[in-house]
Design a protein around this motif. Structure first.
Motif, PDB file in Angstrom:
ATOM      1  N   LEU A 252       0.831  -1.214   0.000  1.00  0.00           N
ATOM      2  CA  LEU A 252       0.000   0.000   0.000  1.00  0.00           C
ATOM      3  C   LEU A 252       0.863   1.261   0.000  1.00  0.00           C
ATOM      4  CD1 LEU A 252      -2.895  -0.834   2.489  1.00  0.00           C
ATOM      5  CD2 LEU A 252      -3.112  -0.352   0.055  1.00  0.00           C
ATOM      6  N   GLN A 253       1.919   1.256   0.842  1.00  0.00           N
ATOM      7  CA  GLN A 253       2.771   2.445   0.933  1.00  0.00           C
ATOM      8  C   GLN A 253       3.496   2.706  -0.384  1.00  0.00           C
ATOM      9  OE1 GLN A 253       5.627   2.220   4.062  1.00  0.00           O
ATOM     10  NE2 GLN A 253       6.497   4.236   3.672  1.00  0.00           N
ATOM     11  N   ALA A 254       3.994   1.628  -1.011  1.00  0.00           N
ATOM     12  CA  ALA A 254       4.707   1.806  -2.288  1.00  0.00           C
ATOM     13  C   ALA A 254       3.771   2.324  -3.376  1.00  0.00           C
ATOM     14  CB  ALA A 254       5.334   0.481  -2.710  1.00  0.00           C
ATOM     15  N   GLN A 255       2.560   1.786  -3.377  1.00  0.00           N
ATOM     16  CA  GLN A 255       1.608   2.217  -4.406  1.00  0.00           C
ATOM     17  C   GLN A 255       1.237   3.690  -4.223  1.00  0.00           C
ATOM     18  OE1 GLN A 255       0.775  -0.192  -6.679  1.00  0.00           O
ATOM     19  NE2 GLN A 255      -0.135   1.396  -7.944  1.00  0.00           N
ATOM     20  N   VAL A 256       0.972   4.066  -2.994  1.00  0.00           N
ATOM     21  CA  VAL A 256       0.587   5.453  -2.721  1.00  0.00           C
ATOM     22  C   VAL A 256       1.739   6.405  -3.023  1.00  0.00           C
ATOM     23  CG1 VAL A 256      -0.095   7.054  -0.902  1.00  0.00           C
ATOM     24  CG2 VAL A 256      -1.188   4.817  -1.063  1.00  0.00           C
ATOM     25  N   ALA A 260       1.887   9.470  -5.674  1.00  0.00           N
ATOM     26  CA  ALA A 260       2.265  10.829  -5.263  1.00  0.00           C
ATOM     27  C   ALA A 260       3.340  11.417  -6.175  1.00  0.00           C
ATOM     28  CB  ALA A 260       2.744  10.812  -3.811  1.00  0.00           C
ATOM     29  N   MET A 261       4.313  10.559  -6.531  1.00  0.00           N
ATOM     30  CA  MET A 261       5.362  11.033  -7.434  1.00  0.00           C
ATOM     31  C   MET A 261       4.792  11.335  -8.817  1.00  0.00           C
ATOM     32  SD  MET A 261       8.465   8.454  -6.354  1.00  0.00           S
ATOM     33  CE  MET A 261       9.535   9.161  -7.597  1.00  0.00           C
ATOM     34  N   LYS A 264       3.046  14.676  -8.669  1.00  0.00           N
ATOM     35  CA  LYS A 264       3.961  15.824  -8.697  1.00  0.00           C
ATOM     36  C   LYS A 264       4.509  16.047 -10.103  1.00  0.00           C
ATOM     37  CE  LYS A 264       5.481  15.583  -3.899  1.00  0.00           C
ATOM     38  NZ  LYS A 264       6.645  15.368  -3.004  1.00  0.00           N
ATOM     39  N   ALA A 265       4.823  14.927 -10.782  1.00  0.00           N
ATOM     40  CA  ALA A 265       5.382  15.055 -12.123  1.00  0.00           C
ATOM     41  C   ALA A 265       4.366  15.578 -13.123  1.00  0.00           C
ATOM     42  CB  ALA A 265       5.929  13.702 -12.600  1.00  0.00           C
ATOM     43  N   ALA A 266       3.088  15.201 -12.909  1.00  0.00           N
ATOM     44  CA  ALA A 266       2.052  15.617 -13.866  1.00  0.00           C
ATOM     45  C   ALA A 266       1.456  16.968 -13.534  1.00  0.00           C
ATOM     46  CB  ALA A 266       0.937  14.564 -13.896  1.00  0.00           C
ATOM     47  N   ALA A 267       1.844  17.609 -12.446  1.00  0.00           N
ATOM     48  CA  ALA A 267       1.238  18.880 -12.044  1.00  0.00           C
ATOM     49  C   ALA A 267       1.738  19.997 -12.943  1.00  0.00           C
ATOM     50  CB  ALA A 267       1.567  19.173 -10.586  1.00  0.00           C
ATOM     51  N   PRO A 268       0.865  20.724 -13.659  1.00  0.00           N
ATOM     52  CA  PRO A 268       1.284  21.849 -14.511  1.00  0.00           C
ATOM     53  C   PRO A 268       1.576  23.072 -13.653  1.00  0.00           C
ATOM     54  CG  PRO A 268      -1.085  21.634 -14.542  1.00  0.00           C
ATOM     55  CD  PRO A 268      -0.567  20.505 -13.714  1.00  0.00           C
ATOM     56  N   PRO A 269       2.227  24.095 -14.284  1.00  0.00           N
ATOM     57  CA  PRO A 269       2.451  25.338 -13.516  1.00  0.00           C
ATOM     58  C   PRO A 269       1.123  25.924 -13.093  1.00  0.00           C
ATOM     59  CG  PRO A 269       3.779  25.296 -15.518  1.00  0.00           C
ATOM     60  CD  PRO A 269       2.855  24.128 -15.614  1.00  0.00           C
ATOM     61  N   ARG A 270       1.149  26.523 -11.948  1.00  0.00           N
ATOM     62  CA  ARG A 270      -0.087  27.082 -11.418  1.00  0.00           C
ATOM     63  C   ARG A 270      -0.392  28.393 -12.133  1.00  0.00           C
ATOM     64  NH1 ARG A 270      -3.246  26.287  -7.078  1.00  0.00           N
ATOM     65  NH2 ARG A 270      -4.373  28.069  -6.210  1.00  0.00           N
ATOM     66  N   ILE A 292      -4.239  13.060 -11.330  1.00  0.00           N
ATOM     67  CA  ILE A 292      -3.636  12.056 -12.208  1.00  0.00           C
ATOM     68  C   ILE A 292      -4.697  11.029 -12.559  1.00  0.00           C
ATOM     69  CG2 ILE A 292      -1.318  12.345 -11.239  1.00  0.00           C
ATOM     70  CD1 ILE A 292      -1.799   9.829  -9.633  1.00  0.00           C
ATOM     71  N   VAL A 293      -4.428  10.296 -13.608  1.00  0.00           N
ATOM     72  CA  VAL A 293      -5.346   9.263 -14.081  1.00  0.00           C
ATOM     73  C   VAL A 293      -4.751   7.904 -13.733  1.00  0.00           C
ATOM     74  CG1 VAL A 293      -6.505   8.258 -16.058  1.00  0.00           C
ATOM     75  CG2 VAL A 293      -6.175  10.731 -15.938  1.00  0.00           C
ATOM     76  N   LEU A 294      -5.519   7.044 -12.993  1.00  0.00           N
ATOM     77  CA  LEU A 294      -5.059   5.734 -12.583  1.00  0.00           C
ATOM     78  C   LEU A 294      -5.629   4.673 -13.517  1.00  0.00           C
ATOM     79  CD1 LEU A 294      -5.491   5.947  -8.709  1.00  0.00           C
ATOM     80  CD2 LEU A 294      -3.437   6.357 -10.078  1.00  0.00           C
TER      81      LEU A 294
END
Length: 483
Positions: A252-256, A260-261, A264-270, A292-294
């Motif tokens: 669970l921790q690895a998946q979460v 999260a990473m 962060k990588a997919a977050a566009p500039p605000r 993000i899309v899972l």
């Protein structure tokens, strides 16, 4: 403890001593009575001789009759000088010869009589007889102050009571000292056990204890071993539970963390634009910031890890609650196994149908005495295992009823049979252990289902056995209850 033993030993010894004292008093009285009877017989033999000692009436008036003491009477008076006496009286009671203090009521017959007379601090035994003498009909009397029966009451204190009181007091002191010495090892043992740390469950040296205390020391060592085994089982259970929980929680921790990473990588500039009302609008890409899309496979992994963690926590709780030592004080009830089987059939019907299994029911109306919620947990684990490990298109059957044993009366049984891979005979003893799974087993599991079922069976004094299905393959789990 020792004070109570002292009191009991003192009581147990004082009572026999008192009884012996009473016996001694009775024997002493009987001895005095026998000696007194011999004195009475002696006085009876001397009375005729005293009567014969009166030879003739008085020669002149106001003079006593003529008296010449017979040798036996004279010897008696001389040998008991100071503790004897005699008297001769006329029928009216007037003293004619002898001692005035030797008196008694004048007999109305010629039969001898005995009386007691107190004189000079001495109690005398007086024998009186009325009879014919050389001076006519007179009353003669002999007094004896050496009668042991008369002195017995005075000598009772010195001869019986005082020695026994000294003996009882000496016995009490001896008991107090002896018990203190004899039970010192037991007191030391109690102090050693009391001073122990709660974690110190090492056995006590039996050889260093007295032979009388060794059974107690052996029982204490056995209790220490049982408590130590229980504590070790709890420590092992916690360690195993922590080990088993580590895997799904790590997943669970690895998946979460991966998500999260990705976020962060997919977050566009605000970049936000004001709307017509002057409020901040969402970014122009049309998605919330950091969204993000899972994929379906990622969601399935998360769901499986969550289900496994939830099931493991539930089974660990059930295993802890099924501990036989914690159920002794709980009240049992009458459980309808037929109703229990029908209820669980409805519960597992959807999972079985979704996997393409034929979940069947063969039940008879039977009842057992036990804990209903635990029996439900037992059957639930057995059915869940059967559905989990039986391949698609297989058959799972739940049974309950009454069956005639090889020896003895019929017994109630509860069974779950499947036509899955089964359990090899060499592995059947090990699969009852907690967290153990047969090598090569397909699918995820915790290795607790059969361990929980076996623990619940032991709580109900039932036997759980593993066998082969009716078709020569698969697994048949049978629980047989005592009558």
């Amino acid at each position: 403890m020792t004070s109570d033993l002292r009191n009991r030993l003192l009581l147990l010894l004082v009572l026999p001593l008192c009884l012996l004292a009473m016996v001694g008093v009775w024997l002493d009285y009987r001895s005095a009575d026998d000696a007194a009877n011999r004195h009475d017989q002696r006085l009876l033999r001397l009375l005729p001789a005293l009567s014969d000692s009166v030879l003739a009436p008085a020669i002149r008036d106001n003079e006593p009759p003529l008296l010449l003491l017979a040798p036996p009477v004279e010897d008696f008076l001389r040998q008991n000088a100071g503790f004897s006496g005699y008297s001769v009286r006329d029928p009216s009671g007037k003293l004619l010869l002898g001692d005035d203090w030797v008196h008694s009521a004048v007999p109305t017959t010629q039969a001898p009589e005995f009386h007691s007379v107190e004189f000079g601090g001495v109690t005398y035994r007086v024998a009186v007889q009325r009879g014919r003498t050389g001076a006519g009909e007179l009353v003669v009397a002999l007094a004896d102050g050496s009668d042991p029966r008369q002195q017995w009451a005075q000598q009772l204190l010195l001869r019986v009571l005082l020695p026994n009181l000294v003996l009882v007091a000496a016995a009490a002191l001896a008991i107090h000292w002896a018990v203190g010495r004899a039970f010192k090892p037991l007191v030391d043992l109690a102090e050693a056990v009391e001073d122990r740390s709660p974690r110190d469950l090492s056995p006590i040296d039996e050889a260093a204890s007295p032979a009388e205390v060794r059974p107690l020391v052996h029982s204490l060592n056995r209790l220490f071993a049982l408590v130590n085994a229980q504590a070790e089982g709890q420590r092992r259970f916690v360690a195993d539970a922590a080990h088993q929980l580590r895997t799904p929680l790590a997943g669970l921790q690895a998946q979460v963390e991966a998500w999260a990473m990705m976020a962060k990588a997919a977050a566009p500039p605000r970049v936000s634009l004001p709307d017509l009302d002057g409020k901040t609008a969402l970014p122009h890409d049309g998605r919330a910031q950091g969204a993000i899309v899972l994929g379906v496979d990622q969601i399935e992994k998360l769901r499986n890890a969550t289900r496994r963690t939830s099931q493991l926590a539930h089974q660990l709780l059930a295993l802890s609650r099924a501990d036989a030592r914690s159920l002794d004080a709980q009240q049992t009830q009458r459980v309808d196994l037929k109703d229990l089987c029908e209820t669980l059939l409805e519960t597992f019907l959807d999972p079985a149908t979704g996997k393409g299994l034929d979940l069947g029911l063969e039940v008879q109306p039977v009842h057992v005495t036990g804990h209903g919620w635990l029996l439900r947990e037992l059957l639930s684990n057995l059915v869940d295992n059967a559905i989990k490990y039986t391949p698609a298109g297989g058959i799972v059957t739940i049974r309950c009823g009454m069956r005639q044993g090889r020896t003895g009366p019929p017994r109630v049984f509860l069974e779950v049979e499947d036509d899955g891979p089964g359990v090899p005979e060499v592995e059947r003893a090990r699969v009852m252990q907690r967290f153990y799974r047969v090598p090569g087993t397909v699918g995820e599991g915790t290795g607790l289902g059969l361990a929980i079922a076996d623990e619940i069976a032991r709580v109900h004094r039932a036997s759980l056995t593993l066998g082969t299905g009716a078709q020569g393959h698969g697994l048949l789990v049978a629980v047989v209850f005592p009558l």
